[in-house]
Design a protein around this motif. Sequence first.
Motif, PDB file in Angstrom:
ATOM      1  N   VAL A 183      -2.230 -29.623  31.228  1.00  0.00           N
ATOM      2  CA  VAL A 183      -2.491 -28.441  31.290  1.00  0.00           C
ATOM      3  C   VAL A 183      -2.116 -27.369  31.938  1.00  0.00           C
ATOM      4  O   VAL A 183      -1.671 -28.131  33.548  1.00  0.00           O
ATOM      5  N   ASN A 184      -1.360 -26.250  31.974  1.00  0.00           N
ATOM      6  CA  ASN A 184      -0.616 -25.172  32.832  1.00  0.00           C
ATOM      7  C   ASN A 184      -2.096 -23.826  33.425  1.00  0.00           C
ATOM      8  O   ASN A 184      -2.183 -23.384  32.541  1.00  0.00           O
ATOM      9  N   VAL A 185      -0.970 -23.789  34.287  1.00  0.00           N
ATOM     10  CA  VAL A 185      -2.484 -22.608  35.117  1.00  0.00           C
ATOM     11  C   VAL A 185      -1.922 -21.517  35.754  1.00  0.00           C
ATOM     12  O   VAL A 185      -1.279 -22.134  36.622  1.00  0.00           O
TER      13      VAL A 185
ATOM     14  N   SER B 109       0.225 -27.243  36.847  1.00  0.00           N
ATOM     15  CA  SER B 109       0.648 -27.870  35.977  1.00  0.00           C
ATOM     16  C   SER B 109      -0.443 -29.885  36.163  1.00  0.00           C
ATOM     17  O   SER B 109       0.051 -30.043  37.441  1.00  0.00           O
ATOM     18  N   ARG B 110      -1.479 -30.102  35.944  1.00  0.00           N
ATOM     19  CA  ARG B 110      -1.607 -31.219  35.653  1.00  0.00           C
ATOM     20  C   ARG B 110      -1.818 -32.458  34.242  1.00  0.00           C
ATOM     21  O   ARG B 110      -2.332 -31.727  33.149  1.00  0.00           O
ATOM     22  N   LYS B 111      -1.947 -33.407  33.996  1.00  0.00           N
ATOM     23  CA  LYS B 111      -1.094 -34.067  33.176  1.00  0.00           C
ATOM     24  C   LYS B 111      -2.889 -34.959  32.982  1.00  0.00           C
ATOM     25  O   LYS B 111      -2.914 -35.717  34.089  1.00  0.00           O
TER      26      LYS B 111
ATOM     27  N   SER C 174      -2.321 -22.463  29.725  1.00  0.00           N
ATOM     28  CA  SER C 174      -1.820 -22.762  28.255  1.00  0.00           C
ATOM     29  C   SER C 174      -1.892 -24.647  28.058  1.00  0.00           C
ATOM     30  O   SER C 174      -1.900 -25.447  29.006  1.00  0.00           O
ATOM     31  N   ILE C 175      -1.578 -25.132  26.993  1.00  0.00           N
ATOM     32  CA  ILE C 175      -1.580 -26.961  26.686  1.00  0.00           C
ATOM     33  C   ILE C 175      -1.132 -26.975  25.974  1.00  0.00           C
ATOM     34  O   ILE C 175      -0.076 -26.299  24.920  1.00  0.00           O
ATOM     35  N   THR C 176       0.061 -27.656  26.668  1.00  0.00           N
ATOM     36  CA  THR C 176       0.559 -28.863  26.016  1.00  0.00           C
ATOM     37  C   THR C 176      -0.123 -30.570  25.127  1.00  0.00           C
ATOM     38  O   THR C 176      -0.358 -30.471  26.857  1.00  0.00           O
TER      39      THR C 176
END
Length: 136
Positions: free
Chosen positions: A48-50, A6-8, A120-122
């Motif tokens: 962003v979750n990969v 994940s990256r913020k 997926s995107i939060t």
Amino acid sequence: MKVTVSRKAHFNAAHRLFVKSWSDEQNFKVFGKCSNPNFHGHNYEIIVNVKGDVDPITGMVIDLKYLKNIIKEDVEDLLDHKNLNIEIKYFDEVVPTAENICIFIWNILRNKIDSDKDISITLYETTRNYVKYSGN
Ligand code: NI
């Protein structure tokens, strides 16, 4: 073995929630203050979750430098300090709710990340209100 990386990231943007074919009164009834004709801003936070297999050689799911760069160049540089209704063509016809902004960002990044990985995107619109989209 699947691992999620994940990256913020962050951007500021202005929007107005309204349906063009509705009266101001009807828009206010549905969207409240968010339909203020003079727009208002949010400090959006995204995660962003990969998710994918760990490469047996590199030990990585995705190169975080690459992930950082595409988020910066294709999302932050596009949206930061923008009026979403006026400056982003996609939102000419689509109401820029958190839900729709999240889908918009997902579609951009989906094109930049190998299809064998799930993304997926939060998207946080406020610290308490957030939405998540995984592409289905
Ligand atoms: Ni708003």
